[in-house]
Design an enzyme around this catalytic site. Structure first.
Site, mmCIF file in Angstrom:
data_model
loop_
_atom_site.group_PDB
_atom_site.id
_atom_site.type_symbol
_atom_site.label_atom_id
_atom_site.label_comp_id
_atom_site.label_asym_id
_atom_site.label_seq_id
_atom_site.Cartn_x
_atom_site.Cartn_y
_atom_site.Cartn_z
ATOM 1 C CD GLU A 178 1.916 -0.663 -9.258
ATOM 2 O OE1 GLU A 178 1.091 -1.595 -9.172
ATOM 3 O OE2 GLU A 178 1.882 0.352 -8.533
ATOM 4 C CB CYS A 283 -0.992 -11.869 3.622
ATOM 5 S SG CYS A 283 -1.947 -13.295 3.138
HETATM 6 P P1 NAD Z 1 -0.363 -2.429 -2.389
HETATM 7 O O1 NAD Z 1 -1.552 -2.143 -1.561
HETATM 8 O O2 NAD Z 1 0.721 -1.436 -2.452
HETATM 9 O O3 NAD Z 1 -0.816 -2.671 -3.915
HETATM 10 C C1 NAD Z 1 -1.819 -3.584 -4.259
HETATM 11 C C2 NAD Z 1 -2.516 -3.125 -5.522
HETATM 12 O O4 NAD Z 1 -3.158 -1.879 -5.295
HETATM 13 C C3 NAD Z 1 -1.584 -2.926 -6.711
HETATM 14 O O5 NAD Z 1 -2.205 -3.491 -7.832
HETATM 15 C C4 NAD Z 1 -1.476 -1.419 -6.825
HETATM 16 O O6 NAD Z 1 -1.288 -0.983 -8.150
HETATM 17 C C5 NAD Z 1 -2.817 -0.950 -6.302
HETATM 18 N N1 NAD Z 1 -2.781 0.366 -5.658
HETATM 19 C C6 NAD Z 1 -1.777 0.870 -4.897
HETATM 20 N N2 NAD Z 1 -2.124 2.085 -4.416
HETATM 21 C C7 NAD Z 1 -3.356 2.342 -4.875
HETATM 22 C C8 NAD Z 1 -4.258 3.443 -4.726
HETATM 23 N N3 NAD Z 1 -3.934 4.511 -3.998
HETATM 24 N N4 NAD Z 1 -5.453 3.371 -5.333
HETATM 25 C C9 NAD Z 1 -5.797 2.300 -6.055
HETATM 26 N N5 NAD Z 1 -4.994 1.218 -6.239
HETATM 27 C C10 NAD Z 1 -3.790 1.246 -5.666
HETATM 28 O O7 NAD Z 1 0.177 -3.852 -1.905
HETATM 29 P P2 NAD Z 1 1.526 -4.597 -2.315
HETATM 30 O O8 NAD Z 1 2.684 -3.911 -1.716
HETATM 31 O O9 NAD Z 1 1.539 -4.866 -3.775
HETATM 32 O O10 NAD Z 1 1.299 -6.020 -1.595
HETATM 33 C C11 NAD Z 1 1.657 -6.296 -0.274
HETATM 34 C C12 NAD Z 1 0.480 -6.132 0.657
HETATM 35 O O11 NAD Z 1 -0.573 -7.021 0.301
HETATM 36 C C13 NAD Z 1 0.824 -6.481 2.096
HETATM 37 O O12 NAD Z 1 0.230 -5.527 2.940
HETATM 38 C C14 NAD Z 1 0.202 -7.854 2.306
HETATM 39 O O13 NAD Z 1 -0.123 -8.168 3.635
HETATM 40 C C15 NAD Z 1 -1.022 -7.717 1.465
HETATM 41 N N6 NAD Z 1 -1.566 -9.033 1.113
HETATM 42 C C16 NAD Z 1 -2.684 -9.445 1.760
HETATM 43 C C17 NAD Z 1 -3.201 -10.692 1.484
HETATM 44 C C18 NAD Z 1 -4.428 -11.182 2.196
HETATM 45 O O14 NAD Z 1 -4.909 -12.259 1.873
HETATM 46 N N7 NAD Z 1 -4.968 -10.443 3.139
HETATM 47 C C19 NAD Z 1 -2.577 -11.527 0.551
HETATM 48 C C20 NAD Z 1 -1.441 -11.058 -0.087
HETATM 49 C C21 NAD Z 1 -0.926 -9.802 0.198
#
Ligand code: NAD
Length: 494
Positions: A178, A283
């Site tokens: 979002e 990441c």
């Molecule tokens: P986030 O976990 O806050 O959000 C990711 C997604 O989850 C979003 O679409 C969000 O709407 C949804 N979401 C959030 N809370 C939720 C809940 N309680 N229930 C269901 N859905 C929910 O992550 P972010 O801040 O957008 O991204 C950064 C994170 O992503 C960092 O921790 C980074 O390390 C990780 N990341 C990991 C990789 C990998 O390959 N391992 C790659 C890119 C980013």
């Protein structure tokens, strides 16, 4: 002009039904409203699942060759739209346009990979498994599959999922972050223009409300997720307890180990690129620099190089580091800098005071370095996801690997050395999914699968590459005989 971000459900663009309007403010200047969107309700999600379910039989029965021909067309359109995609991404996320384009390129490579699905998805056949009895195994798509994405690679990460899932014959529902919904919206527009039929690829905008409905919906068969560790764990636990296949990639805390024999110039450049590229919102970013023995003499060069990074306007092609994604995320990073100071780490480069002329409200934090960090400090254990590098020291490689392995994360790690023996020891003993040897960012490459170890990954099959094909298909094994069932030998024979 403020652009409206919508859902795509069954080929129709329509706004999410929640009443509140959310704004995406440009992170570079902190004032321009670039996009507006209404989040989706559970009813919106139900509609998307219903149309994806309805579209599945026809798409599944479209030959894999035809499905891939559409992906070839999509790939051409993606190439033509590269500049627009990169600018859109930069506008909502704050990456420099060059970084944004690089990430789109990595995504296009997954489309290229998936377009080889006729070869990738072939089954196996054994003639005469018993006399005149043949055995074979082939793959079938799963049905409706869904993807939830993070803010930091809003173009690349949807492309880890969509091309492979569609080429395998599934229908797909994407829930972008979002915080950065516009790049994914543009991507889905391109897939549609490339000939993906209505209902086969759907898009629902929104937050946890929408994604939690998707991961518990009775008609959803599989879930791909990339995001922070707590949410990845929640998605994996919830999805699997609802009987779904789940791959959930989580957060990271990546170590770079530098040996005394490392080539100085290349190593310093790689540390800078890895720690401060995309403002540390990667990441695969290194957030811990572990200097072994005399390698500590490189620290001054790292600090000097970090000081010289040009932090600035993403529209300026000489800018090396742009802003963080939102003011809230900037606050989180600043809070961690405060935590590091309070924990007694030595702040040798402080990025808190960095401002960019003419962009005073942008979410900028400059390169930051803490020295004398130890593995028990929060800044060493927790993911900061910003331009903050923590420096530690070890007396030998064994101790360095032991320190790196204290991390609860296991996404990536790198070593810099001229010694094959040291590199081999590191590769064998360090507990991470992706490793760099004399490279600071072990980047996701389409044709290999990508995913970490420990709390950086929940599931079995990782993203894209061969695991992606495995994840988005299920197998059937057939034992077949003809001639009226009178095979010359029984498969039950001794
Ligand atoms: P986030 O976990 O806050 O959000 C990711 C997604 O989850 C979003 O679409 C969000 O709407 C949804 N979401 C959030 N809370 C939720 C809940 N309680 N229930 C269901 N859905 C929910 O992550 P972010 O801040 O957008 O991204 C950064 C994170 O992503 C960092 O921790 C980074 O390390 C990780 N990341 C990991 C990789 C990998 O390959 N391992 C790659 C890119 C980013």
């Amino acid at each position: 002009m403020v652009r409206k971000i919508q859902n795509l459900i069954g080929g129709e663009w329509i706004s999410g039904s929640q009443a509140e309007v959310h704004q995406i403010i440009n992170p570079n200047n902190g004032v321009t409203t670039e996009y507006e969107l209404n989040y989706s309700t559970e009813e919106d999600v139900d509609k998307a699942v219903a149309v994806a379910k309805e579209a599945f039989p026809a798409w599944r029965n479209t030959s894999v060759v035809k499905r891939c021909r559409i992906l070839f067309h999509v790939k051409e359109l993606l190439e033509q739209s590269m500049d627009e995609l990169a600018e859109t991404l930069s506008r909502e996320n704050g990456k420099t346009v060059g970084e944004a384009a690089g990430s789109i390129r990595r995504g296009i490579e997954v489309v290229e990979f998936a377009a080889g699905m006729p070869s990738l998805s072939k089954g196996d056949f054994i003639e005469n498994i018993a006399g005149e009895v043949d055995g074979y195994i082939y793959r079938e798509p799963l049905g409706v599959v869904v993807g939830g994405c993070p803010f930091n690679f809003p173009g690349m990460i949807p492309m880890w999922m969509i091309p492979v899932a569609l080429a395998c014959g599934n229908t797909f529902i994407l829930k972008p972050s979002e915080k950065c919904p516009a790049t994914a919206t543009k991507l889905v527009e391109i897939f549609k223009a490339g000939g993906i039929p209505d209902g086969v690829l759907n898009l629902v905008q929104g937050d946890a409300v929408a994604f939690n409905r998707l991961i518990t919906h009775k008609d959803v068969k599989a879930i791909s997720f990339v995001g922070s560790t707590p949410v990845a764990k929640h998605v994996w636990e919830t999805g699997t307890s609802h009987g779904k296949r789940v791959q959930a990639l989580g957060g990271a805390k990546n170590y770079i180990i530098v040996m005394p024999d490392a080539s100085p110039k290349e190593t310093v450049n790689a540390i800078i690129g890895s720690s401060y590229g995309c403002a540390g919102e990667r990441c695969m970013a290194s957030s811990i620099l572990l200097l072994v023995g005399e390698a500590e003499k490189l620290l001054n060069q790292v600090v000097e190089a970090a000081k010289n990074i040009k932090v600035g306007d993403v529209a300026d092609s000489s800018t090396q580091m742009g802003p963080l994604v939102t003011p809230e995320h900037k606050e989180r990073v600043l809070e961690y800098i405060k935590i590091g100071v309070n924990e007694g780490a030595n702040l040798i480069l402080d990025g808190r005071e960095v401002t960019v002329e003419g962009k005073e409200k942008g979410n900028f934090v400059g390169p930051t370095i803490f020295d004398n960090v130890n593995v028990d400090m929060r800044i060493a254990k927790e993911e900061i996801f910003g331009p903050v590098l923590s420096v530690m020291r070890a007396t030998n490689l064994g101790e360095a690997i032991e320190m790196a392995n204290t991390s609860l994360f296991g996404n990536g790690g790198s070593i810099f050395t001229e010694s094959g023996t040291a590199a081999r020891e590191f590769r064998t003993k360090v507990e991470c999914g992706m490793l760099g040897i004399n490279t600071g960012v072990p980047a996701p490459m389409a044709f290999f699968s990508f995913g970490g170890h420990k709390n950086s990954f929940f599931g079995d099959l990782r993203a894209h590459g061969p695991d992606g094909v495995e994840f988005y298909t299920k197998k059937k094994a057939i034992i077949e005989q003809w001639n009226g069932g009178k095979a010359s030998e029984s498969i039950w024979g001794k």
